[in-house]
Design a protein around this motif. Structure first.
Motif, PDB file in Angstrom:
ATOM      1  N   ASN A  14     -10.752 -21.179  17.462  1.00  0.00           N
ATOM      2  CA  ASN A  14      -9.407 -20.660  17.665  1.00  0.00           C
ATOM      3  C   ASN A  14      -8.553 -20.886  16.418  1.00  0.00           C
ATOM      4  N   LEU A  15      -8.715 -22.044  15.781  1.00  0.00           N
ATOM      5  CA  LEU A  15      -7.991 -22.358  14.557  1.00  0.00           C
ATOM      6  C   LEU A  15      -8.372 -21.376  13.453  1.00  0.00           C
ATOM      7  N   LEU A  16      -9.656 -21.092  13.332  1.00  0.00           N
ATOM      8  CA  LEU A  16     -10.111 -20.132  12.317  1.00  0.00           C
ATOM      9  C   LEU A  16      -9.558 -18.731  12.582  1.00  0.00           C
ATOM     10  N   GLN A  17      -9.526 -18.330  13.849  1.00  0.00           N
ATOM     11  CA  GLN A  17      -8.971 -17.020  14.188  1.00  0.00           C
ATOM     12  C   GLN A  17      -7.479 -16.959  13.880  1.00  0.00           C
ATOM     13  N   ASP A  18      -6.755 -18.047  14.183  1.00  0.00           N
ATOM     14  CA  ASP A  18      -5.325 -18.101  13.881  1.00  0.00           C
ATOM     15  C   ASP A  18      -5.096 -18.009  12.376  1.00  0.00           C
ATOM     16  N   PHE A  19      -5.908 -18.752  11.614  1.00  0.00           N
ATOM     17  CA  PHE A  19      -5.763 -18.711  10.154  1.00  0.00           C
ATOM     18  C   PHE A  19      -6.082 -17.323   9.616  1.00  0.00           C
ATOM     19  N   LYS A  20      -7.126 -16.687  10.147  1.00  0.00           N
ATOM     20  CA  LYS A  20      -7.503 -15.347   9.695  1.00  0.00           C
ATOM     21  C   LYS A  20      -6.375 -14.353   9.968  1.00  0.00           C
ATOM     22  N   SER A  21      -5.781 -14.419  11.151  1.00  0.00           N
ATOM     23  CA  SER A  21      -4.689 -13.486  11.457  1.00  0.00           C
ATOM     24  C   SER A  21      -3.471 -13.763  10.581  1.00  0.00           C
ATOM     25  N   PHE A  22      -3.225 -15.041  10.246  1.00  0.00           N
ATOM     26  CA  PHE A  22      -2.114 -15.391   9.359  1.00  0.00           C
ATOM     27  C   PHE A  22      -2.374 -14.879   7.948  1.00  0.00           C
ATOM     28  N   ALA A  23      -3.570 -15.115   7.440  1.00  0.00           N
ATOM     29  CA  ALA A  23      -3.895 -14.762   6.056  1.00  0.00           C
ATOM     30  C   ALA A  23      -3.970 -13.255   5.845  1.00  0.00           C
ATOM     31  N   MET A  24      -4.270 -12.512   6.886  1.00  0.00           N
ATOM     32  CA  MET A  24      -4.417 -11.069   6.728  1.00  0.00           C
ATOM     33  C   MET A  24      -3.126 -10.300   6.976  1.00  0.00           C
ATOM     34  N   LYS A  25      -2.056 -11.009   7.267  1.00  0.00           N
ATOM     35  CA  LYS A  25      -0.772 -10.325   7.428  1.00  0.00           C
ATOM     36  C   LYS A  25      -0.349  -9.744   6.089  1.00  0.00           C
ATOM     37  N   GLY A  26       0.332  -8.650   6.117  1.00  0.00           N
ATOM     38  CA  GLY A  26       0.750  -7.971   4.888  1.00  0.00           C
ATOM     39  C   GLY A  26       1.613  -8.829   3.989  1.00  0.00           C
ATOM     40  N   ASN A  27       2.524  -9.617   4.564  1.00  0.00           N
ATOM     41  CA  ASN A  27       3.431 -10.418   3.748  1.00  0.00           C
ATOM     42  C   ASN A  27       2.692 -11.464   2.930  1.00  0.00           C
ATOM     43  N   VAL A  28       1.679 -12.082   3.507  1.00  0.00           N
ATOM     44  CA  VAL A  28       0.930 -13.115   2.797  1.00  0.00           C
ATOM     45  C   VAL A  28       0.168 -12.498   1.639  1.00  0.00           C
ATOM     46  N   ILE A  29      -0.433 -11.354   1.870  1.00  0.00           N
ATOM     47  CA  ILE A  29      -1.178 -10.678   0.803  1.00  0.00           C
ATOM     48  C   ILE A  29      -0.218 -10.216  -0.288  1.00  0.00           C
ATOM     49  N   ASP A  30       0.933  -9.665   0.089  1.00  0.00           N
ATOM     50  CA  ASP A  30       1.933  -9.262  -0.902  1.00  0.00           C
ATOM     51  C   ASP A  30       2.393 -10.451  -1.730  1.00  0.00           C
ATOM     52  N   LEU A  31       2.601 -11.586  -1.074  1.00  0.00           N
ATOM     53  CA  LEU A  31       3.024 -12.795  -1.775  1.00  0.00           C
ATOM     54  C   LEU A  31       1.950 -13.249  -2.760  1.00  0.00           C
ATOM     55  N   ALA A  32       0.685 -13.213  -2.337  1.00  0.00           N
ATOM     56  CA  ALA A  32      -0.407 -13.622  -3.222  1.00  0.00           C
ATOM     57  C   ALA A  32      -0.473 -12.715  -4.448  1.00  0.00           C
ATOM     58  N   VAL A  33      -0.347 -11.417  -4.237  1.00  0.00           N
ATOM     59  CA  VAL A  33      -0.362 -10.475  -5.365  1.00  0.00           C
ATOM     60  C   VAL A  33       0.827 -10.757  -6.283  1.00  0.00           C
ATOM     61  N   GLY A  34       1.979 -11.019  -5.705  1.00  0.00           N
ATOM     62  CA  GLY A  34       3.170 -11.314  -6.505  1.00  0.00           C
ATOM     63  C   GLY A  34       3.004 -12.571  -7.340  1.00  0.00           C
ATOM     64  N   VAL A  35       2.399 -13.596  -6.759  1.00  0.00           N
ATOM     65  CA  VAL A  35       2.191 -14.848  -7.492  1.00  0.00           C
ATOM     66  C   VAL A  35       1.232 -14.619  -8.656  1.00  0.00           C
ATOM     67  N   ILE A  36       0.154 -13.884  -8.416  1.00  0.00           N
ATOM     68  CA  ILE A  36      -0.824 -13.621  -9.476  1.00  0.00           C
ATOM     69  C   ILE A  36      -0.196 -12.799 -10.596  1.00  0.00           C
ATOM     70  N   ILE A  37       0.516 -11.743 -10.246  1.00  0.00           N
ATOM     71  CA  ILE A  37       1.166 -10.914 -11.261  1.00  0.00           C
ATOM     72  C   ILE A  37       2.252 -11.704 -11.976  1.00  0.00           C
ATOM     73  N   GLY A  38       3.000 -12.525 -11.228  1.00  0.00           N
ATOM     74  CA  GLY A  38       4.034 -13.356 -11.841  1.00  0.00           C
ATOM     75  C   GLY A  38       3.449 -14.333 -12.848  1.00  0.00           C
ATOM     76  N   GLY A  39       2.297 -14.930 -12.525  1.00  0.00           N
ATOM     77  CA  GLY A  39       1.640 -15.839 -13.462  1.00  0.00           C
ATOM     78  C   GLY A  39       1.229 -15.122 -14.732  1.00  0.00           C
ATOM     79  N   ALA A  40       0.658 -13.928 -14.582  1.00  0.00           N
ATOM     80  CA  ALA A  40       0.255 -13.149 -15.759  1.00  0.00           C
ATOM     81  C   ALA A  40       1.481 -12.722 -16.558  1.00  0.00           C
ATOM     82  N   PHE A  41       2.544 -12.324 -15.870  1.00  0.00           N
ATOM     83  CA  PHE A  41       3.770 -11.922 -16.546  1.00  0.00           C
ATOM     84  C   PHE A  41       4.371 -13.095 -17.300  1.00  0.00           C
ATOM     85  N   GLY A  42       4.310 -14.285 -16.692  1.00  0.00           N
ATOM     86  CA  GLY A  42       4.820 -15.485 -17.349  1.00  0.00           C
ATOM     87  C   GLY A  42       4.066 -15.786 -18.639  1.00  0.00           C
TER      88      GLY A  42
END
Length: 145
Positions: free
Chosen positions: A5-33
């Motif tokens: 159940n914990l793994l399913q909860d984590f999977k649903s959390f990690a696959m939300k659009g906002n989390v993925i957008d945030l991850a992409v933003g952090v990666i691009i921000g690091g490269a931009f920095g």
């Protein structure tokens, strides 16, 4: 069961659009920095250092206690306050913040233009054949009177 159940909860959390957008933003921000840090260190700071007498800002420091050689022959490192590195990091921050400000300003300007285009009312639809025929009949009746 709890583990699954914990793994399913984590999977649903990690696959939300906002989390993925945030991850992409952090990666691009690091490269931009990294790009902006390179621009500051390799393009902007050398001319500034030349203007202030060939000083490399990263090398600026205040020696609080000079290096010493102890009685046992080992050298004790100098105690320094490295304010030049702080200045370099401050310049990096200011330029990165200004770049992000200009980028956000550009995005807002483009989004306002897009909203203006979307808010303009569509042109009225062309009259149907029936409306055109009724208009002709009306005009003919007016001419007879």
């Amino acid at each position: 069961m709890g583990k699954n159940n914990l793994l399913q909860d984590f999977k649903s959390f990690a696959m939300k659009g906002n989390v993925i957008d945030l991850a992409v933003g952090v990666i691009i921000g690091g490269a931009f920095g990294k790009i902006v840090s390179s621009v500051v260190a390799d393009v902007i700071m050398p001319p500034i250092g030349l203007l202030v007498g060939g000083v490399n800002f990263v090398d600026l420091k205040w020696v609080m206690k000079a290096a010493e050689i102890g009685a046992d022959g080992k050298e004790a490192a100098a105690v320094t306050l490295n304010y030049g590195n702080f200045l370099q990091a401050t310049f990096d921050f200011i330029i990165i913040a200004f770049s992000i400000f200009m980028f956000i300003k550009l995005i807002n300007k483009m989004s306002r233009k897009q909203e203006a285009v979307e808010q303009t009312p569509p042109p009225p639809p062309a009259p149907s054949k029936e409306e055109l025929l009724l208009t002709e009949i009306r005009d003919l009746l007016k001419e007879k009177k």
